[in-house]
Design a protein around this motif. Structure first.
Motif, PDB file in Angstrom:
ATOM      1  N   LEU A 175       0.696  -1.185   0.091  1.00 59.08           N
ATOM      2  CA  LEU A 175      -0.026  -0.117   0.092  1.00 59.08           C
ATOM      3  C   LEU A 175       0.804   1.391  -0.014  1.00 59.08           C
ATOM      4  CD1 LEU A 175      -2.732  -1.055   2.553  1.00 59.08           C
ATOM      5  CD2 LEU A 175      -2.928  -1.075   0.064  1.00 59.08           C
ATOM      6  N   ASP A 176       2.367   1.187   0.160  1.00 57.89           N
ATOM      7  CA  ASP A 176       2.884   2.335  -0.270  1.00 57.89           C
ATOM      8  C   ASP A 176       2.883   3.067  -1.346  1.00 57.89           C
ATOM      9  OD1 ASP A 176       5.381   3.936  -0.851  1.00 57.89           O
ATOM     10  OD2 ASP A 176       6.283   3.027   1.036  1.00 57.89           O
ATOM     11  N   SER A 177       2.751   4.273  -1.355  1.00 54.69           N
ATOM     12  CA  SER A 177       2.321   5.011  -2.564  1.00 54.69           C
ATOM     13  C   SER A 177       3.195   4.996  -3.859  1.00 54.69           C
ATOM     14  CB  SER A 177       2.279   6.487  -2.409  1.00 54.69           C
ATOM     15  OG  SER A 177       3.266   7.161  -1.721  1.00 54.69           O
ATOM     16  N   ASN A 178       4.633   4.482  -3.268  1.00 53.95           N
ATOM     17  CA  ASN A 178       5.702   4.104  -4.297  1.00 53.95           C
ATOM     18  C   ASN A 178       5.619   2.937  -4.984  1.00 53.95           C
ATOM     19  OD1 ASN A 178       6.594   7.000  -4.242  1.00 53.95           O
ATOM     20  ND2 ASN A 178       7.680   6.488  -2.368  1.00 53.95           N
ATOM     21  N   THR A 179       4.971   2.077  -4.465  1.00 53.55           N
ATOM     22  CA  THR A 179       5.028   0.667  -4.929  1.00 53.55           C
ATOM     23  C   THR A 179       4.003   0.576  -6.241  1.00 53.55           C
ATOM     24  OG1 THR A 179       5.369  -0.455  -2.950  1.00 53.55           O
ATOM     25  CG2 THR A 179       4.301  -1.919  -4.675  1.00 53.55           C
ATOM     26  N   ILE A 180       4.540   0.419  -7.259  1.00 53.43           N
ATOM     27  CA  ILE A 180       3.551   0.830  -8.493  1.00 53.43           C
ATOM     28  C   ILE A 180       3.483  -0.410  -9.695  1.00 53.43           C
ATOM     29  CG2 ILE A 180       4.258   3.187  -8.582  1.00 53.43           C
ATOM     30  CD1 ILE A 180       5.884   2.956 -10.999  1.00 53.43           C
ATOM     31  N   ILE A 181       2.206  -0.391 -10.401  1.00 53.19           N
ATOM     32  CA  ILE A 181       2.258  -1.271 -11.522  1.00 53.19           C
ATOM     33  C   ILE A 181       2.557  -0.603 -12.637  1.00 53.19           C
ATOM     34  CG2 ILE A 181       0.410  -2.722 -12.685  1.00 53.19           C
ATOM     35  CD1 ILE A 181       0.744  -3.767 -10.034  1.00 53.19           C
ATOM     36  N   ALA A 182       3.941  -0.706 -13.007  1.00 56.73           N
ATOM     37  CA  ALA A 182       4.673   0.072 -14.133  1.00 56.73           C
ATOM     38  C   ALA A 182       4.149  -0.545 -15.663  1.00 56.73           C
ATOM     39  CB  ALA A 182       5.943  -0.051 -13.976  1.00 56.73           C
ATOM     40  N   TYR A 183       3.926   0.565 -16.623  1.00 58.53           N
ATOM     41  CA  TYR A 183       3.618   0.226 -17.821  1.00 58.53           C
ATOM     42  C   TYR A 183       4.427   0.689 -18.758  1.00 58.53           C
ATOM     43  CZ  TYR A 183       0.655   4.119 -17.237  1.00 58.53           C
ATOM     44  OH  TYR A 183       0.200   5.653 -16.549  1.00 58.53           O
ATOM     45  N   GLU A 184       5.514   1.691 -18.328  1.00 59.83           N
ATOM     46  CA  GLU A 184       6.592   2.485 -19.043  1.00 59.83           C
ATOM     47  C   GLU A 184       7.918   2.354 -18.460  1.00 59.83           C
ATOM     48  OE1 GLU A 184       5.746   6.343 -20.162  1.00 59.83           O
ATOM     49  OE2 GLU A 184       3.881   5.749 -21.615  1.00 59.83           O
ATOM     50  N   TYR A 185       8.835   2.283 -19.428  1.00 64.96           N
ATOM     51  CA  TYR A 185      10.177   2.358 -18.795  1.00 64.96           C
ATOM     52  C   TYR A 185      11.051   3.331 -19.531  1.00 64.96           C
ATOM     53  CZ  TYR A 185      15.303   1.368 -17.901  1.00 64.96           C
ATOM     54  OH  TYR A 185      16.559   1.199 -17.208  1.00 64.96           O
ATOM     55  N   ASN A 186      11.462   4.418 -19.165  1.00 68.75           N
ATOM     56  CA  ASN A 186      12.150   5.503 -19.782  1.00 68.75           C
ATOM     57  C   ASN A 186      11.316   6.236 -20.665  1.00 68.75           C
ATOM     58  OD1 ASN A 186      14.399   5.056 -18.244  1.00 68.75           O
ATOM     59  ND2 ASN A 186      15.668   3.869 -19.771  1.00 68.75           N
ATOM     60  N   GLY A 187      10.004   6.372 -20.763  1.00 59.19           N
ATOM     61  CA  GLY A 187       9.248   6.965 -21.427  1.00 59.19           C
ATOM     62  C   GLY A 187       8.337   6.008 -22.480  1.00 59.19           C
ATOM     63  N   TYR A 188       8.714   4.821 -22.795  1.00 54.49           N
ATOM     64  CA  TYR A 188       8.379   3.921 -23.546  1.00 54.49           C
ATOM     65  C   TYR A 188       7.453   2.660 -22.920  1.00 54.49           C
ATOM     66  CZ  TYR A 188      11.330   6.437 -27.008  1.00 54.49           C
ATOM     67  OH  TYR A 188      11.966   7.693 -27.644  1.00 54.49           O
ATOM     68  N   PRO A 189       6.781   1.999 -23.718  1.00 58.76           N
ATOM     69  CA  PRO A 189       6.207   0.911 -23.024  1.00 58.76           C
ATOM     70  C   PRO A 189       7.511  -0.042 -22.539  1.00 58.76           C
ATOM     71  CG  PRO A 189       4.996   1.358 -25.283  1.00 58.76           C
ATOM     72  CD  PRO A 189       6.128   2.326 -25.108  1.00 58.76           C
ATOM     73  N   ILE A 190       7.049  -0.753 -21.389  1.00 60.11           N
ATOM     74  CA  ILE A 190       8.097  -1.659 -20.815  1.00 60.11           C
ATOM     75  C   ILE A 190       8.497  -2.789 -22.026  1.00 60.11           C
ATOM     76  CG2 ILE A 190       8.825  -3.582 -19.225  1.00 60.11           C
ATOM     77  CD1 ILE A 190       6.754  -2.142 -17.315  1.00 60.11           C
ATOM     78  N   PRO A 191       9.885  -3.028 -22.426  1.00 62.02           N
ATOM     79  CA  PRO A 191      10.375  -3.848 -23.247  1.00 62.02           C
ATOM     80  C   PRO A 191       9.788  -5.165 -22.813  1.00 62.02           C
ATOM     81  CG  PRO A 191      12.170  -2.508 -22.845  1.00 62.02           C
ATOM     82  CD  PRO A 191      11.050  -1.988 -21.724  1.00 62.02           C
ATOM     83  N   PHE A 192       9.608  -6.287 -23.714  1.00 64.21           N
ATOM     84  CA  PHE A 192       9.042  -7.610 -23.322  1.00 64.21           C
ATOM     85  C   PHE A 192       9.866  -8.188 -22.326  1.00 64.21           C
ATOM     86  CE2 PHE A 192       8.854 -12.117 -24.119  1.00 64.21           C
ATOM     87  CZ  PHE A 192       7.676 -12.380 -23.564  1.00 64.21           C
ATOM     88  N   LYS A 193      11.339  -8.210 -22.763  1.00 62.13           N
ATOM     89  CA  LYS A 193      11.863  -8.858 -21.704  1.00 62.13           C
ATOM     90  C   LYS A 193      12.144  -8.402 -20.273  1.00 62.13           C
ATOM     91  CE  LYS A 193      14.634 -11.340 -25.152  1.00 62.13           C
ATOM     92  NZ  LYS A 193      16.301 -11.847 -25.829  1.00 62.13           N
ATOM     93  N   HIS A 194      11.554  -7.480 -20.221  1.00 56.83           N
ATOM     94  CA  HIS A 194      11.687  -6.716 -18.739  1.00 56.83           C
ATOM     95  C   HIS A 194      10.296  -6.502 -18.261  1.00 56.83           C
ATOM     96  CE1 HIS A 194      15.886  -6.130 -18.969  1.00 56.83           C
ATOM     97  NE2 HIS A 194      15.708  -5.480 -20.150  1.00 56.83           N
ATOM     98  N   GLY A 195       9.439  -7.343 -18.583  1.00 52.50           N
ATOM     99  CA  GLY A 195       8.020  -7.438 -18.175  1.00 52.50           C
ATOM    100  C   GLY A 195       6.700  -6.993 -18.955  1.00 52.50           C
ATOM    101  N   TYR A 196       6.978  -6.437 -19.817  1.00 54.55           N
ATOM    102  CA  TYR A 196       5.749  -5.964 -20.733  1.00 54.55           C
ATOM    103  C   TYR A 196       4.609  -7.043 -20.718  1.00 54.55           C
ATOM    104  CZ  TYR A 196       2.717  -4.546 -24.764  1.00 54.55           C
ATOM    105  OH  TYR A 196       1.821  -4.182 -25.542  1.00 54.55           O
ATOM    106  N   PRO A 197       3.334  -6.481 -20.456  1.00 49.10           N
ATOM    107  CA  PRO A 197       2.872  -4.986 -20.531  1.00 49.10           C
ATOM    108  C   PRO A 197       2.794  -4.414 -19.068  1.00 49.10           C
ATOM    109  CG  PRO A 197       0.890  -6.464 -20.582  1.00 49.10           C
ATOM    110  CD  PRO A 197       2.141  -7.466 -20.758  1.00 49.10           C
ATOM    111  N   LEU A 198       2.785  -5.250 -17.959  1.00 47.50           N
ATOM    112  CA  LEU A 198       2.691  -4.724 -16.804  1.00 47.50           C
ATOM    113  C   LEU A 198       3.736  -5.500 -15.885  1.00 47.50           C
ATOM    114  CD1 LEU A 198      -1.098  -4.325 -15.990  1.00 47.50           C
ATOM    115  CD2 LEU A 198       0.423  -2.335 -16.705  1.00 47.50           C
TER     116      LEU A 198
END
Length: 355
Positions: free
Chosen positions: A166-189
């Motif tokens: 529940l920490d506000s900094n624990t996130i479900i990420a969908y972008e890395y460095n301004g682009y959709p997360i690369p597949f090998k690093h977890g795309y789409p979430l």
């Protein structure tokens, strides 16, 4: 013979295993805070997963008042949060433990850094509510395979205690460095848990389940546990927060240098608070001098540091580096040895020869 232009020369990841793919970052070549996806280290327990992202949905179920399934499009509509975060494999620097331990023999490159954008996990949990008996949040990835210790087919899954989830900094990420997360690093979430070793940041999220007890999955109760004793499991405890640490990027260990002026530089990071000091010793720890920060110091991010060294004496020299964070944590002279080789953070030490 055709001359090769310097612009065509590219650094490559260092391979530790191919199946599953595990490769580390050539740490000496990193100059920026945003590590490109091509140089971002890769840590996998199984082969890359297969699933249809065009029909991607994220269910949240279990001990909640109202189960809900989110579409990716819906998640993208929520107010986003962007964080600069170090992701470090818990086995980073495992190769340095003495005596040696089994496992991927990571050197100093199982670490990377960049900007992650997503929605806080707690935002999604507000739609489901948490039952009064809820104890932990389990995040399961699409990556699945057979464990060598049990021959059991399992998904990679980890849990978080409610406070961290529940920490506000624990996130479900969908972008890395301004682009959709690369597949090998977890795309789409991908789950991003700042300040914790990267095993907590589950890739390719398949589902989230709220449970009313302690999670006993093998990647929580067998792996990613500190075992201080070689022959028994006494005094074991879970791997969570990143230890204060540092790495020298330049010069390299066992490098030969000329007399004169040299810049010693590297990075430092920690899981709690931020880096407040990096010290260097050029006389085997008898005296220490402060390094200069060459980037900002922020929670969850690494800090670049440098030191100008003027050396006129030929021969072998040892360079020591230790970092201190805002919580008073300091790199120890020796690491806490543990059977699986997690959390190495002893004072950084290299040797150079001056000619």
């Amino acid at each position: 013979m055709k001359k090769v232009e310097s612009s065509t020369v590219r650094a490559n990841l260092i391979t530790r295993s191919l199946i599953p793919e595990n490769k580390e970052t050539p740490i000496q070549f990193l100059k920026d805070d945003n590590v490109s996806d091509k140089l971002f280290y890769r840590r996998n327990h199984f082969s890359y997963p297969n699933f249809l992202t065009s029909f991607y949905y994220l269910p949240i179920e279990g001990f909640v008042y109202s189960s809900k399934t989110f579409s990716l499009e819906e998640i993208l509509t929520f107010p986003p949060k962007t964080l600069k975060v170090v992701l470090e494999c818990a086995g980073d620097k495992r190769d340095l433990f003495k005596p040696k331990v089994f496992g991927e023999q990571w050197e100093k490159g199982a670490i990377s850094h960049g900007s992650w954008k997503g929605v806080p996990l707690r935002t999604l949990l507000q739609f489901t509510g948490l039952h009064a008996d809820a104890k932990e949040i389990v995040v399961e990835g699409y990556d699945v395979g057979e464990r060598t210790d049990s021959n059991e087919i399992v998904h990679f899954s980890r849990s978080l205690p409610l406070e961290k989830a529940l920490d506000s900094n624990t996130i479900i990420a969908y972008e890395y460095n301004g682009y959709p997360i690369p597949f090998k690093h977890g795309y789409p979430l991908r789950l991003i848990v700042p300040g914790w070793y990267a095993m907590a940041s589950v890739k390719w999220i398949k589902r989230i389940k709220v449970i009313d007890k302690k999670f006993k999955g093998p990647f929580q109760s067998v792996d990613y546990v500190y075992y201080p004793h070689e022959d028994n499991n006494n005094e074991s405890f879970p791997v969570t927060t990143i230890n204060v640490n540092s790495t020298i990027q330049k010069p390299l260990d066992m490098q030969i240098l000329n007399t004169g002026i040299h810049e010693i530089k590297g990075i430092a990071w920690t899981g709690v608070g931020k880096i407040t000091k990096v010290d260097i010793s050029l006389d085997n720890g008898a005296t220490w001098n402060a390094c200069q920060f060459t980037s900002s110091t922020e929670n969850y991010a690494w800090t670049h540091w440098s030191y100008i060294w003027e050396i006129k004496e030929q021969g072998e020299h040892t360079i020591l580096i230790k970092a201190t964070d805002s919580e008073g944590n300091v790199q120890p002279e020796k690491p806490m040895w543990n059977r699986k080789g997690y959390g190495y953070n002893a004072i950084e030490r290299i040797k150079v020869k001056i000619e």
